[in-house]
Design an enzyme around this catalytic site. Structure first.
Site, PDB file in Angstrom:
ATOM      1  N   SER A   1       0.854  -1.188   0.000  1.00  0.00           N
ATOM      2  CA  SER A   1       0.000   0.000   0.000  1.00  0.00           C
ATOM      3  C   SER A   1       0.885   1.231   0.000  1.00  0.00           C
ATOM      4  O   SER A   1       1.926   1.253   0.657  1.00  0.00           O
ATOM      5  CB  SER A   1      -0.893   0.003   1.248  1.00  0.00           C
ATOM      6  OG  SER A   1      -1.562   1.240   1.361  1.00  0.00           O
TER       7      SER A   1
ATOM      8  N   ASP B   1      -7.237  -4.395   6.922  1.00  0.00           N
ATOM      9  CA  ASP B   1      -6.496  -3.164   6.673  1.00  0.00           C
ATOM     10  C   ASP B   1      -6.480  -2.334   7.952  1.00  0.00           C
ATOM     11  O   ASP B   1      -7.527  -2.052   8.520  1.00  0.00           O
ATOM     12  CB  ASP B   1      -7.185  -2.389   5.544  1.00  0.00           C
ATOM     13  CG  ASP B   1      -6.410  -1.161   5.100  1.00  0.00           C
ATOM     14  OD1 ASP B   1      -5.321  -0.891   5.641  1.00  0.00           O
ATOM     15  OD2 ASP B   1      -6.907  -0.456   4.200  1.00  0.00           O
TER      16      ASP B   1
ATOM     17  N   ASP C   1      -5.146   3.883  -1.406  1.00  0.00           N
ATOM     18  CA  ASP C   1      -6.217   4.492  -0.615  1.00  0.00           C
ATOM     19  C   ASP C   1      -6.444   5.898  -1.137  1.00  0.00           C
ATOM     20  O   ASP C   1      -5.517   6.710  -1.162  1.00  0.00           O
ATOM     21  CB  ASP C   1      -5.828   4.579   0.860  1.00  0.00           C
ATOM     22  CG  ASP C   1      -5.746   3.216   1.516  1.00  0.00           C
ATOM     23  OD1 ASP C   1      -6.722   2.454   1.414  1.00  0.00           O
ATOM     24  OD2 ASP C   1      -4.715   2.915   2.142  1.00  0.00           O
TER      25      ASP C   1
END
Length: 194
Positions: free
Chosen positions: A6, A168, A33
């Site tokens: 990520s 997450d 994100d």
């Protein structure tokens, strides 16, 4: 179990260097994100940055929309190489409509649940969603502490064999060891703890 990189904590000033450090040989996709500063207090990447990353990075994207009105982002994401888009159940009024819109574009659709959300309230979406992402900490970037109470929701979802399960937020190695014993169809997004 899959661990996916990520870039939520990546330096935007050095994003190209950060992506080079991640590489692409070992991962199925890159997790992005998108945070608008409204649904949660943080701001990460906008659609312009996602398009620029696409120009220079080959892996498909898994996109987690931590935004108000996620339906306003779907069409723009269509051509960015997304393999799945997650929307928060708390972020829009017509979840089925938004999930179906994502799927109509040939992209897999997932729902994301904050720790306070009860999975039972969203079972009606299981027929049209491909995955469930469990936020294992409050998505506010103020500590990112793993909340073990979320494990109850995860245990309940294990019975849904068709769904891919994601975790997450604040996930550390000891949490992964516990989760691996429960299931092998789990994805975890890694920023710095794993």
């Amino acid at each position: 179990m899959k661990i996916l990189p990520s870039i939520a904590s990546a330096s935007q000033y050095n994003i190209e260097k950060e992506l080079g450090r991640i590489g692409s040989r070992y991962y199925e996709n890159l997790h992005i994100d998108i945070e608008d500063g409204n649904f949660i207090p943080n701001i990460t990447f906008g659609l312009k940055t996602v398009r620029q990353i696409r120009e220079n990075y080959k892996l498909p994207f898994s996109v987690h929309l931590m935004v108000s009105n996620p339906e306003n982002y779907i069409n723009e994401l269509k051509n960015t190489g997304c393999c799945i888009i997650f929307i928060h159940v708390e972020s829009c009024r017509y979840l089925s409509e938004v999930l179906n819109k994502i799927k109509s574009l040939g992209i897999r659709a997932g729902i994301a649940l904050n720790p306070c959300s009860d999975l039972k309230n969203y079972r009606y979406l299981f027929g049209i969603t491909d995955a469930v992402m469990f936020m294992t900490s409050e998505p506010d970037f103020r500590g990112q502490i793993f909340n073990p109470a979320v494990l109850e929701n995860i245990e309940e979802a294990l019975g849904e064999k068709r769904l891919e399960l994601w975790v997450d937020g604040g996930v550390k190695e000891e949490h992964l060891e516990f989760l691996k014993k429960k299931t092998d169809r789990l994805c975890s997004n890694g920023q710095r703890d794993i």
